[in-house]
Motif scaffolding. Sequence first.
Motif, PDB file in Angstrom:
ATOM      1  N   LEU A  63       0.784  -1.226   0.137  1.00 51.97           N
ATOM      2  CA  LEU A  63      -0.094   0.143  -0.002  1.00 51.97           C
ATOM      3  C   LEU A  63       0.936   1.580  -0.183  1.00 51.97           C
ATOM      4  N   ALA A  64       1.853   1.289   1.111  1.00 52.70           N
ATOM      5  CA  ALA A  64       2.736   2.443   0.845  1.00 52.70           C
ATOM      6  C   ALA A  64       3.669   2.669  -0.349  1.00 52.70           C
ATOM      7  N   HIS A  65       4.033   1.539  -1.052  1.00 54.27           N
ATOM      8  CA  HIS A  65       4.570   1.480  -2.299  1.00 54.27           C
ATOM      9  C   HIS A  65       3.800   2.097  -3.157  1.00 54.27           C
ATOM     10  N   GLU A  66       2.752   1.875  -3.410  1.00 57.77           N
ATOM     11  CA  GLU A  66       1.653   2.253  -4.360  1.00 57.77           C
ATOM     12  C   GLU A  66       1.623   3.577  -4.242  1.00 57.77           C
ATOM     13  N   ASN A  67       1.208   4.147  -3.005  1.00 55.60           N
ATOM     14  CA  ASN A  67       1.233   5.469  -2.659  1.00 55.60           C
ATOM     15  C   ASN A  67       2.394   6.334  -3.193  1.00 55.60           C
ATOM     16  N   VAL A  68       3.543   5.808  -2.776  1.00 56.80           N
ATOM     17  CA  VAL A  68       4.747   6.642  -3.240  1.00 56.80           C
ATOM     18  C   VAL A  68       4.987   6.592  -4.620  1.00 56.80           C
ATOM     19  N   ARG A  69       4.721   5.558  -5.481  1.00 54.39           N
ATOM     20  CA  ARG A  69       4.654   5.403  -6.794  1.00 54.39           C
ATOM     21  C   ARG A  69       3.740   6.517  -7.590  1.00 54.39           C
ATOM     22  N   ARG A  70       2.520   6.863  -6.942  1.00 53.38           N
ATOM     23  CA  ARG A  70       1.497   7.637  -7.636  1.00 53.38           C
ATOM     24  C   ARG A  70       2.110   9.082  -7.314  1.00 53.38           C
ATOM     25  N   ILE A  71       2.553   9.244  -6.080  1.00 58.09           N
ATOM     26  CA  ILE A  71       2.879  10.542  -5.927  1.00 58.09           C
ATOM     27  C   ILE A  71       4.325  11.181  -6.580  1.00 58.09           C
ATOM     28  N   MET A  72       5.128  10.142  -6.788  1.00 57.26           N
ATOM     29  CA  MET A  72       6.286  10.662  -7.579  1.00 57.26           C
ATOM     30  C   MET A  72       5.979  10.821  -9.134  1.00 57.26           C
ATOM     31  N   ALA A  73       4.865  10.068  -9.493  1.00 57.71           N
ATOM     32  CA  ALA A  73       4.573  10.252 -10.856  1.00 57.71           C
ATOM     33  C   ALA A  73       3.687  11.555 -11.054  1.00 57.71           C
ATOM     34  N   GLY A  74       3.482  12.137  -9.973  1.00 59.99           N
ATOM     35  CA  GLY A  74       3.021  13.552  -9.992  1.00 59.99           C
ATOM     36  C   GLY A  74       1.679  13.800  -9.371  1.00 59.99           C
ATOM     37  N   GLU A  75       0.911  12.820  -8.947  1.00 58.91           N
ATOM     38  CA  GLU A  75      -0.375  12.788  -8.358  1.00 58.91           C
ATOM     39  C   GLU A  75      -0.247  13.610  -6.953  1.00 58.91           C
ATOM     40  N   ARG A  76      -1.090  14.559  -6.491  1.00 54.23           N
ATOM     41  CA  ARG A  76      -1.100  15.184  -5.291  1.00 54.23           C
ATOM     42  C   ARG A  76      -1.499  14.446  -4.195  1.00 54.23           C
ATOM     43  N   ALA A  77      -1.332  14.404  -3.045  1.00 53.45           N
ATOM     44  CA  ALA A  77      -1.365  13.778  -1.775  1.00 53.45           C
ATOM     45  C   ALA A  77      -3.016  13.871  -1.640  1.00 53.45           C
ATOM     46  N   ALA A  78      -3.486  15.114  -1.745  1.00 49.92           N
ATOM     47  CA  ALA A  78      -4.936  15.254  -1.287  1.00 49.92           C
ATOM     48  C   ALA A  78      -6.074  14.619  -2.242  1.00 49.92           C
ATOM     49  N   ALA A  79      -5.295  14.620  -3.840  1.00 47.48           N
ATOM     50  CA  ALA A  79      -6.050  13.812  -4.521  1.00 47.48           C
ATOM     51  C   ALA A  79      -6.256  12.255  -4.812  1.00 47.48           C
ATOM     52  N   ARG A  80      -4.842  11.892  -4.108  1.00 45.45           N
ATOM     53  CA  ARG A  80      -4.895  10.475  -4.025  1.00 45.45           C
ATOM     54  C   ARG A  80      -5.554   9.935  -2.594  1.00 45.45           C
ATOM     55  N   LEU A  81      -5.907  10.772  -1.801  1.00 42.26           N
ATOM     56  CA  LEU A  81      -6.108  10.275  -0.440  1.00 42.26           C
ATOM     57  C   LEU A  81      -7.158   9.091  -0.653  1.00 42.26           C
ATOM     58  N   PRO A  82      -8.621   9.754  -1.167  1.00 41.31           N
ATOM     59  CA  PRO A  82      -9.661   8.730  -1.306  1.00 41.31           C
ATOM     60  C   PRO A  82      -9.301   7.279  -1.795  1.00 41.31           C
ATOM     61  N   GLY A  83      -8.491   7.476  -2.972  1.00 40.27           N
ATOM     62  CA  GLY A  83      -8.129   6.184  -3.381  1.00 40.27           C
ATOM     63  C   GLY A  83      -7.127   5.317  -2.504  1.00 40.27           C
ATOM     64  N   ALA A  84      -6.251   5.946  -1.898  1.00 43.37           N
ATOM     65  CA  ALA A  84      -5.709   5.415  -0.942  1.00 43.37           C
ATOM     66  C   ALA A  84      -6.127   4.666   0.370  1.00 43.37           C
ATOM     67  N   VAL A  85      -7.225   5.491   0.778  1.00 46.77           N
ATOM     68  CA  VAL A  85      -8.040   5.018   1.857  1.00 46.77           C
ATOM     69  C   VAL A  85      -8.913   3.758   1.476  1.00 46.77           C
ATOM     70  N   ALA A  86      -9.406   3.809  -0.039  1.00 47.71           N
ATOM     71  CA  ALA A  86     -10.302   2.945  -0.549  1.00 47.71           C
ATOM     72  C   ALA A  86      -9.418   1.437  -0.508  1.00 47.71           C
ATOM     73  N   ALA A  87      -8.155   1.742  -0.983  1.00 52.74           N
ATOM     74  CA  ALA A  87      -7.243   0.554  -1.219  1.00 52.74           C
ATOM     75  C   ALA A  87      -6.902  -0.209   0.250  1.00 52.74           C
ATOM     76  N   ALA A  88      -6.733   0.473   1.273  1.00 57.33           N
ATOM     77  CA  ALA A  88      -6.340   0.278   2.438  1.00 57.33           C
ATOM     78  C   ALA A  88      -7.695  -0.557   3.017  1.00 57.33           C
ATOM     79  N   ARG A  89      -8.756   0.005   2.936  1.00 52.43           N
ATOM     80  CA  ARG A  89      -9.900  -0.623   3.331  1.00 52.43           C
ATOM     81  C   ARG A  89     -10.196  -2.218   2.685  1.00 52.43           C
ATOM     82  N   GLU A  90      -9.984  -1.994   1.369  1.00 53.40           N
ATOM     83  CA  GLU A  90     -10.259  -3.279   0.607  1.00 53.40           C
ATOM     84  C   GLU A  90      -8.943  -4.607   0.963  1.00 53.40           C
ATOM     85  N   ALA A  91      -7.816  -3.967   1.038  1.00 53.41           N
ATOM     86  CA  ALA A  91      -6.802  -4.857   1.414  1.00 53.41           C
ATOM     87  C   ALA A  91      -6.840  -5.488   2.704  1.00 53.41           C
TER      88      ALA A  91
END
Length: 203
Positions: A165-193
């Motif tokens: 989960l952490a690596h996926e967040n890092v990958r997306r942030i390094m690709a230019g995604e903002r943390a605020a925009a990524r938050l809902p997807g990160a939360v959903a991914a964590a809940r599903e995991a």
Amino acid sequence: MSGLRELKKERTRQLLSEVAIGLFLEKGFESVSVAEIAAAAEVSKPTLFRYFPAKEDLALHRFADHEDEPARVVNAALADGVPPLTALRDHVLAGLERRDPVTGLNDDPRILAFLRLLYGTPALVARMAAYQSRSEELLAAALGGPDPLAARLAAAQIVAVQRVLAHENVRRIMAGERAAARLPGAVAAAREAFRGLERGLPC
């Protein structure tokens, strides 16, 4: 006095780590010697090694502080009668909300620079794996139960899920995604995991 000594030691550890990371970011991990770090921090090499047994540990000081975190969460949960996986899930979700760098969901330029250093340096990646192995051991001990192998397997799966989960967040942030925009997807991914873990693990 012992509390004051411990506070002073921790401040020294933090200072040494900050000096080292600054040099690593400026010159690259492999290009900085332990002697150079000691000189910049105005301590001797033996003093530096008393605080950090390896150069890699200077860079990973922040992550080492989290080594026993899953075990501490589980111990507290068991004491309160909360299912361990529920407590661990909620801990991860809280970390995402506060943009804890350990979750990978942080786009502060200084944090991003450090993460690029970490994931781009094989020696640091290897050292991080050692920390994660120790985290698994501590978590397995906290989970306990009549079957030590089952506890170890559960701990390995939980730590692996958190790492991915952490690596996926890092990958997306390094690709230019903002943390605020990524938050809902990160939360959903964590809940599903964690739902997946709950279906497969008896804890």
